[in-house]
Write a protein that holds these residues in place. Structure first.
Motif, PDB file in Angstrom:
ATOM      1  N   ALA A  24       0.850  -1.194   0.000  1.00  8.55           N
ATOM      2  CA  ALA A  24       0.000   0.000   0.000  1.00  8.55           C
ATOM      3  C   ALA A  24       0.883   1.240   0.000  1.00  8.55           C
ATOM      4  CB  ALA A  24      -0.903  -0.009   1.223  1.00  8.55           C
ATOM      5  N   PRO A  25       0.691   2.143  -0.943  1.00  7.63           N
ATOM      6  CA  PRO A  25       1.556   3.312  -1.024  1.00  7.63           C
ATOM      7  C   PRO A  25       1.307   4.287   0.123  1.00  7.63           C
ATOM      8  CG  PRO A  25      -0.254   3.517  -2.572  1.00  7.63           C
ATOM      9  CD  PRO A  25      -0.353   2.140  -1.987  1.00  7.63           C
ATOM     10  N   GLN A  26       2.385   4.914   0.571  1.00  9.48           N
ATOM     11  CA  GLN A  26       2.290   5.964   1.567  1.00  9.48           C
ATOM     12  C   GLN A  26       2.245   7.292   0.824  1.00  9.48           C
ATOM     13  OE1 GLN A  26       1.972   5.256   4.913  1.00  9.48           O
ATOM     14  NE2 GLN A  26       1.875   3.149   4.143  1.00  9.48           N
ATOM     15  N   ILE A  27       1.077   7.904   0.777  1.00  6.88           N
ATOM     16  CA  ILE A  27       0.882   9.095  -0.047  1.00  6.88           C
ATOM     17  C   ILE A  27       0.881  10.337   0.839  1.00  6.88           C
ATOM     18  CG2 ILE A  27      -0.649  10.248  -1.678  1.00  6.88           C
ATOM     19  CD1 ILE A  27      -1.777   7.468  -2.351  1.00  6.88           C
ATOM     20  N   PRO A  28       1.833  11.229   0.632  1.00 10.53           N
ATOM     21  CA  PRO A  28       1.863  12.457   1.432  1.00 10.53           C
ATOM     22  C   PRO A  28       0.611  13.301   1.187  1.00 10.53           C
ATOM     23  CG  PRO A  28       3.917  12.140   0.233  1.00 10.53           C
ATOM     24  CD  PRO A  28       2.947  11.159  -0.315  1.00 10.53           C
ATOM     25  N   GLU A  29       0.183  14.009   2.220  1.00 16.19           N
ATOM     26  CA  GLU A  29      -0.985  14.884   2.092  1.00 16.19           C
ATOM     27  C   GLU A  29      -0.735  15.940   1.024  1.00 16.19           C
ATOM     28  OE1 GLU A  29      -3.756  17.865   4.828  1.00 16.19           O
ATOM     29  OE2 GLU A  29      -2.100  16.735   5.737  1.00 16.19           O
TER      30      GLU A  29
END
Length: 323
Positions: A24-29
């Protein structure tokens, strides 16, 4: 014909193998998330010439491609731009001066409208028009062939290796350290860029149009290539270099000059690696069939196995500490 530069981005995850589920990608705000992207051509007209194309004697005018060929494939799959983004690299696509988005020139020339698609088909080892080479990895449906031909674009002025090198050296100054990837005609200014810019960490040459040798070498001993000042050659081979050559390059003389040309390029590339190696250089020549990777033309980064070849390159970059 074009240059393509990328640099490692340590903050990005390693590209997962297709057989494994992607984490699962860690997507910055606030980040822009792209589900899919690509590029295609539409509209326009097709010009035809009278007569029957002769692959042995057919001629073509100077022309080439733009960065589009790195962004997609003729059948709409991911190009190397997206593939290497997924492998954790920041990528920079560059149109060389006097072509594509860098087409505004101070030394204009007349642009020809001569038909030449069939000549390119032959020159780039897709086959002998209209037949593809046996086992070809190039997408062969009519729509893909149409998209491929539409990627061709004219130069707006004469090819000038030093003008191109000047521009790319400046681009590296702005982008920072990275890996220079060149293709075809773009391979020649690529050697000069690699020699002149201390920001170039490695050079990847996809079927370069020619290879360099030091001016101190006896010209009669050069299989195929051109000479550059010794100091420039020595600076170039301080960086790791890899050259990729595709399939359908004959070992024996052919009736087709286009095929004989690539035989000379392959031989010259191997001699370049030998000469550079004797001077302490780290040069690798990959003839894909020798690696068990077959069916590739001059456009190996666009073909059906472009991810496999990208993986081969990624392994080499990782070995060199650039993965």
């Amino acid at each position: 014909m074009r240059q393509y530069a990328f640099r490692p981005a340590e903050a990005l995850a390693e590209y997962p193998e297709k057989s494994q589920p992607a984490p699962a990608p860690q997507i910055p705000e606030g980040a822009l998330v792209i589900a899919d992207q690509g590029v295609f051509a539409a509209g326009g007209i097709v010009l035809e010439s009278d007569g029957t194309f002769d692959p042995v004697n057919g001629q073509h005018d100077p022309t080439g491609q733009t960065r589009t060929s790195w962004m997609t494939t003729p059948d709409g799959r991911d190009g190397w731009n997206d593939i290497f983004l997924c492998k954790g690299y920041s990528t920079y696509l560059v149109d060389q001066p006097r072509r594509g988005d860098a087409g505004q020139t101070s030394t204009a020339q007349e642009i020809s409208t001569v038909t030449q698609d069939q000549a390119w088909f032959t020159q780039f080892r897709l086959g002998r028009w209209p037949e593809f080479n046996e086992g070809s990895q190039f997408p062969q449906d009519e729509a893909s062939i149409d998209q491929f031909f539409r990627q061709m674009t004219p130069d707006t002025s004469a090819f000038d290796q030093t003008v191109i090198a000047d521009a790319l050296v400046a681009a590296f100054e702005k982008s920072g350290p990275g890996i220079l990837v060149t293709h075809s005609q773009g391979g020649m200014p690529g050697w000069e860029i690699g020699a002149r810019s201390d920001k170039v960490e490695a050079v990847v040459a996809i079927e370069p149009g020619s290879v360099p040798f030091p001016a101190s070498m006896n010209p009669d001993e050069i299989t195929y290539g051109y000479q550059i000042p010794y100091e420039e050659f020595a600076a170039l081979i301080e960086k790791p270099i890899i050259i990729y050559m595709g399939d359908y390059i004959p070992a024996e003389p052919s009736d087709l000059n286009a095929e004989n040309f690539w035989t000379m390029v392959l031989a010259g590339s191997r001699q370049f690696a030998e000469v550079a190696g004797s001077m302490g250089g780290d040069i690798t020549v990959v003839h894909l069939p020798d690696e068990g990777i077959t069916g590739n033309s001059h456009f190996l980064f666009q073909e059906l196995n472009n991810e496999e070849i990208a993986g081969h390159l990624y392994a080499w970059l990782t070995e060199k500490g650039l993965g």
